[in-house]
Write an enzyme that holds these catalytic residues in place. Structure first.
Site, PDB file in Angstrom:
ATOM      1  N   GLU A  18      -7.134 -13.813   3.987  1.00  0.00           N
ATOM      2  CA  GLU A  18      -7.054 -12.403   3.599  1.00  0.00           C
ATOM      3  C   GLU A  18      -8.461 -11.816   3.558  1.00  0.00           C
ATOM      4  O   GLU A  18      -9.349 -12.386   2.956  1.00  0.00           O
ATOM      5  CB  GLU A  18      -6.378 -12.305   2.224  1.00  0.00           C
ATOM      6  CG  GLU A  18      -6.483 -10.963   1.538  1.00  0.00           C
ATOM      7  CD  GLU A  18      -5.901  -9.812   2.355  1.00  0.00           C
ATOM      8  OE1 GLU A  18      -4.762  -9.939   2.836  1.00  0.00           O
ATOM      9  OE2 GLU A  18      -6.604  -8.793   2.539  1.00  0.00           O
ATOM     10  N   ALA A  57       7.453   1.283  -3.476  1.00  0.00           N
ATOM     11  CA  ALA A  57       7.906   0.163  -4.310  1.00  0.00           C
ATOM     12  C   ALA A  57       9.423   0.066  -4.409  1.00  0.00           C
ATOM     13  O   ALA A  57       9.956  -0.362  -5.420  1.00  0.00           O
ATOM     14  CB  ALA A  57       7.274   0.254  -5.708  1.00  0.00           C
ATOM     15  N   HIS A  69      15.055  -1.042  -0.685  1.00  0.00           N
ATOM     16  CA  HIS A  69      16.013  -0.162  -0.015  1.00  0.00           C
ATOM     17  C   HIS A  69      17.348  -0.866   0.163  1.00  0.00           C
ATOM     18  O   HIS A  69      17.399  -2.068   0.410  1.00  0.00           O
ATOM     19  CB  HIS A  69      15.470   0.264   1.346  1.00  0.00           C
ATOM     20  CG  HIS A  69      14.305   1.208   1.251  1.00  0.00           C
ATOM     21  ND1 HIS A  69      14.474   2.539   0.981  1.00  0.00           N
ATOM     22  CD2 HIS A  69      12.972   0.997   1.360  1.00  0.00           C
ATOM     23  CE1 HIS A  69      13.274   3.123   0.945  1.00  0.00           C
ATOM     24  NE2 HIS A  69      12.354   2.208   1.169  1.00  0.00           N
ATOM     25  N   ARG A  78       1.034   3.106   5.708  1.00  0.00           N
ATOM     26  CA  ARG A  78       2.003   2.162   6.223  1.00  0.00           C
ATOM     27  C   ARG A  78       1.880   2.098   7.740  1.00  0.00           C
ATOM     28  O   ARG A  78       1.596   3.113   8.378  1.00  0.00           O
ATOM     29  CB  ARG A  78       3.401   2.538   5.761  1.00  0.00           C
ATOM     30  CG  ARG A  78       3.702   4.031   5.774  1.00  0.00           C
ATOM     31  CD  ARG A  78       4.742   4.366   4.699  1.00  0.00           C
ATOM     32  NE  ARG A  78       5.459   5.592   4.993  1.00  0.00           N
ATOM     33  CZ  ARG A  78       5.114   6.796   4.524  1.00  0.00           C
ATOM     34  NH1 ARG A  78       4.035   6.932   3.779  1.00  0.00           N
ATOM     35  NH2 ARG A  78       5.840   7.860   4.809  1.00  0.00           N
ATOM     36  N   SER A  85       8.425   1.089   6.513  1.00  0.00           N
ATOM     37  CA  SER A  85       9.572   0.999   5.621  1.00  0.00           C
ATOM     38  C   SER A  85      10.772   0.513   6.426  1.00  0.00           C
ATOM     39  O   SER A  85      10.963   0.952   7.563  1.00  0.00           O
ATOM     40  CB  SER A  85       9.856   2.392   5.049  1.00  0.00           C
ATOM     41  OG  SER A  85      10.977   2.349   4.231  1.00  0.00           O
TER      42      SER A  85
END
Lengths: 479, 405
Positions: free
Chosen positions: A30, A45, A48, A312, A339
């Site tokens: 990372e 957060a 879905h 995103r 998403s």
């Protein structure tokens, strides 16, 4: 057998943890100072339900499955989820028609228990919603979590099970023999590897390019948010969506795990060279304000705690790009996690281990004996019974020293966060919620700085907020 | 554990209240969440405290020390609990106290709530831009410099010309941090005139009035702050942007009374955002008294001490069986932004605190049958006036007006 996972966001962390179930050496690399600090840190957060994704899309394949996996995952890894349910609201006939389409799509995607509620039902459950609402698509499996906690919990558990974690280390190149990758070259060292899994979030296209593998071009889609004080936590109980458009799910109103209220996000497509642009703008924040008032007309903006932006990764296909490379036989992509990437992540992790690696790549993974699936979160003393807390304080007095008053975090929790890997102010904040409350650290930041200084046996001037050059204090006033 | 009086917070108001109650022979527990008593006074190492109360000029720690000494003189009556946070206050007059020594319930006959105020954080201002390190509220900067012995940066801009903002501008300068200016949204300084002179003029620190921060830049440590002029509605005027290359931004943009612990237990006042109180210090809940910056944000600690004493006195009388009604409401009228107290009970004369809405050269204060002329009024300077009870008799509502003359 050594597998390197690049990127410790929620996807990479869950993949790394999944691989730790087998007899392989797992490396997680990372570039940030902590896990979950890229795309994972700032999004809505939401777990879905899975009705949004086109039937047959990769998103649809993993969303509702991933959603269901969160129940067990949150129990094993001891992070919080709340199945709040979600509403998609329709204010006219056109929008109502969309709800029906979403219902059908959701059922095809395997989303359980979807239903369409009329105005009265919606208002009886969510009295703060704009009374002009006509209909709402109710998805009871939708929920909320803290995405960074998913990554933190997964990594902590993976570390218990043998993971090797390399933070503050950026992949700069790959060493290859023929088409195969034999080494991951970082700015610090070379890691010998057998398999590379690319979960590098916004930068996954660049990592794939370095490896000479397939990729889809990624550009950041910015989402700006407004966070409101806990006082408002009860004003809505479920995730409130507008009717979605082609581009996005829209600007939402939703409770946060710790009882605040989150408004946002915008959906602003940025060019691919702005993957570090986390700035908020007047226009963005104003559009959030204007929009949410249509959903929930009475929001007291004097209770704003902070505004922030997240990015995103979006691709032209608007779909996840997951699977083994045809060009580089030991390279696997898990990229373009727009998403519902957070929701899908556990299902993607399982898929990569079981189907991609084992079946498609014919890697024989043997189950590790003694894998410990469970991780315990940091004990939250303010949630204990009086007797339990009294006992804890007798054993460890710092469990009774309140450091963050807004979110009721004790010194013992902060010390524990540091023991588990927090090295920065944000590291403590995201693990404990200290400095996350209404005063945003006005009372506790200086105390936490001192605790970090003491526990890390360093000088406060060496402690950063979040990144190597984000120093907090300079030298001393008096020697 | 049981006590007569539980005082929450050992700042200026809480210490005064505890002493006032102990003087009336009550048993007092004072809970302070910090390591020592004194509250924010401990980090205010500048002078200017006590001019009204002691008739001499003290530093914050000196001022606190005087009351700390008194607390120790009543050691038998007052139990000082440091490092002790009141986690919850319950309807049944019990409180849950948390400290490294113990977590326990305390039963009190009366509570004096004196939790002070908190600062408006940067996040609440919704300023666009990056979220780097190097942005501090004035109180945090003050604590880091004056208690923790740490410089907060190298080159700084201050936002807000309230007293703390100006005092920090001076403090930073004295410690070798370059202060490039103080930015104020209003067309006039937000703090006391004496601080404008002693903290800014004397150090050649520019004050930018009618200006606001429109953007912060720097993805790691703060690098740049963009400031613009504002129109009368405080909207930034395009084209007036000015950029300051600084690594530190210190915000002094207002205090908010800390009332969260009393949520659902007492009524708040819309204007002060604090606990609505009578002139006895009593809240809408008869056993909860309050004093200091958790009721209204005061200009001077001397006033806070006075209000603490008053709340301590009436809370004690309540324990001894006296009962008070809240009294009649006091409401801000023409040109008045806020008033404190919020109710008046004629047990005593009224000490009225108020802030005007706009700067005025001369104005006539009218309260019931009372009138007095004031000059050079600005909203940032609190007006304090004592009104004899005779002037307030037979009113069912007291309106406070400032007529411009």
């Amino acid at each position: 057998m050594r597998v390197a996972v690049i990127g410790a966001g929620v996807v990479g962390s869950l993949i790394a943890r999944e691989l730790c179930k087998y007899d392989v050496e797992v490396l997680l690399i990372e570039k940030n100072l902590d896990v979950g600090w890229g795309v994972t840190k700032a999004n809505s957060a939401i777990l879905h339900a899975g009705y949004d994704d086109p039937v047959g899309s990769v998103r649809a394949r993993f969303c509702s499955v991933g959603n269901a996996m969160y129940t067990e995952l949150s129990r094993e890894l001891d992070f919080e989820i709340k199945r709040t349910g979600s509403y998609v609201l329709a204010f006219n006939d056109e929008e109502t028609a969309v709800l029906h389409k979403l219902l059908v799509q959701g059922e095809k995607n395997g989303v359980p228990n979807l239903s369409i509620h009329d105005r009265e039902t919606i208002l009886s459950r969510e009295p703060r919603i704009n009374p002009e609402v006509k209909m709402g698509l109710w998805a009871p499996t939708a929920g909320i979590t803290e995405p960074w906690m998913v990554a933190i919990a997964a990594v902590e558990n993976a570390l218990e099970n043998g993971l090797k974690l390399f933070l503050n280390e950026e992949v700069v190149d790959f060493e290859k023999q023929g088409n195969r990758i034999v080494g991951v070259i970082t700015n610090k060292q070379v890691h010998r590897v057998d398999v590379v899994i690319n979960a590098a979030g916004l930068f996954a296209d660049e990592v794939a390019k370095l490896a000479g593998a397939e990729y889809v071009p990624l550009h950041p889609r910015k989402g700006q948010y407004i966070l409101l004080d806990k006082k408002l936590g009860n004003s809505v109980r479920s995730v409130i969506f507008p009717t979605p458009t082609e581009k996005s799910k829209g600007i939402l109103v939703l409770p946060t795990i710790d009882g605040g209220l989150l408004l946002g996000p915008t959906a602003e497509d940025l060019p691919s060279d702005r993957k570090n642009d986390l700035t908020t703008t007047n226009e963005g924040i104003q559009s959030v304000k204007d929009f949410v008032l249509k959903l929930v007309p009475e929001i007291d903006f004097s209770l704003v705690v902070k505004t922030f932006a997240g990015l995103r990764p979006e691709s032209p296909q608007k779909d996840f790009f997951i699977g083994k490379s045809e060009i580089v036989p030991n390279f696997v992509n898990a990229m373009a996690m727009r998403s519902p990437g957070l929701t899908a992540a556990p299902a993607i992790a399982k898929y990569i281990a079981e189907e991609v690696l084992q079946q498609q790549m014919r890697i024989n993974l043997t189950t590790k004996k003694g894998f410990k699936p469970e991780r315990k979160g940091i004990r939250k003393y303010a949630e204990l019974s009086l007797e339990e807390w009294q006992r804890a304080v007798k054993e460890n007095p710092s469990a009774g020293r309140m450091i963050c008053f807004c979110n009721e975090v004790t010194e013992a929790e902060i010390v524990e966060a540091i023991r588990r890997g927090a090295r920065t102010l944000d590291g403590v904040k995201f693990r404990t919620r200290a400095m996350f409350g209404r005063c945003q650290g006005d009372f506790c930041m200086s105390k936490i700085l001192k605790i970090l200084e003491r526990e890390l046996k360093t000088d406060a001037s060496q402690i950063v907020l979040k990144s190597p050059n984000s120093w907090v204090v300079d030298g001393k006033v008096r020697e | 554990m049981k006590t007569d009086v539980l005082v929450i917070g050992a700042g200026a108001a809480g210490m005064a209240a505890a002493i006032a109650a102990a003087k009336r022979n009550l048993k007092v527990v004072i809970a302070e969440r910090d390591e020592i008593t004194g509250g924010i006074l401990n980090q205010c190492i500048h002078n200017g405290f006590g001019l009204h109360y002691f008739r001499e000029e003290l530093t914050g720690p000196e001022y606190a020390e005087r009351f700390r000494e008194q607390l120790s003189r009543y050691a038998g009556a007052i139990d000082v609990l440091n490092d002790c946070h009141v986690l919850r206050l319950n309807r049944d007059r019990t409180a849950l106290l948390v400290s490294p020594k113990n977590v326990f319930e305390l039963e009190a006959k009366v509570v004096v709530y004196a939790a002070g105020a908190r600062e408006r954080p940067f996040g609440s201002l919704m300023i666009p831009g990056d979220r780097p390190s190097g942005i501090f509220t004035a109180g945090v900067a003050q604590r880091l410099m004056n208690i923790d012995n740490r410089k907060v940066g190298r080159k700084a801009l201050i936002v807000g010309s309230g007293d703390i903002g100006m005092i920090m501008a001076r403090r930073l300068t004295l410690e070798g941090i370059e202060v490039v200016g103080v930015v104020e949204r209003l067309p006039y300084p937000g703090g006391l005139l004496r601080n404008v002179i002693q903290c800014l003029k004397d150090f050649n620190i520019p004050l930018y009035l009618s200006s606001t921060v429109v953007e912060v830049k720097g993805s790691e440590r703060l690098e740049e702050v963009v400031v613009a002029s504002v129109d009368e509605q405080f909207r930034p005027i395009p084209g007036t942007e000015k950029s300051f290359k600084v690594d530190t931004l210190v915000l002094s943009v207002g205090l908010i009374p800390q009332v969260e612990m009393l949520n659902g237990l007492v009524t708040l006042d819309k204007r002060t955002r604090g606990i609505a109180c009578s002139n006895t210090g009593q809240s809408s809940n008869e056993w909860i008294f309050a004093a200091g910056n958790c009721t209204a944000v005061f200009d001077l600690v001397d006033y806070v001490t006075k209000e603490g004493e008053r709340a301590g006195e009436y809370a004690s009388r309540y324990v001894n069986g006296e009962r008070f009604s809240l009294g009649v409401p006091i409401v801000p009228g023409e040109n008045v932004m806020l008033t404190f107290p919020n109710y008046y009970n004629d047990v005593d004369d009224l000490t009225l605190y108020l802030r005007c809405k706009k700067p005025m050269e001369k104005a006539l204060l009218k309260v019931g049958g009372f009138e007095k002329t004031f000059e050079d009024l600005i909203p940032s300077e609190m007006i304090v006036v004592k009104i004899p009870k005779q002037k307030l008799s037979n009113l069912d509502r007291i309106e406070v007006k400032l007529e411009e003359v």
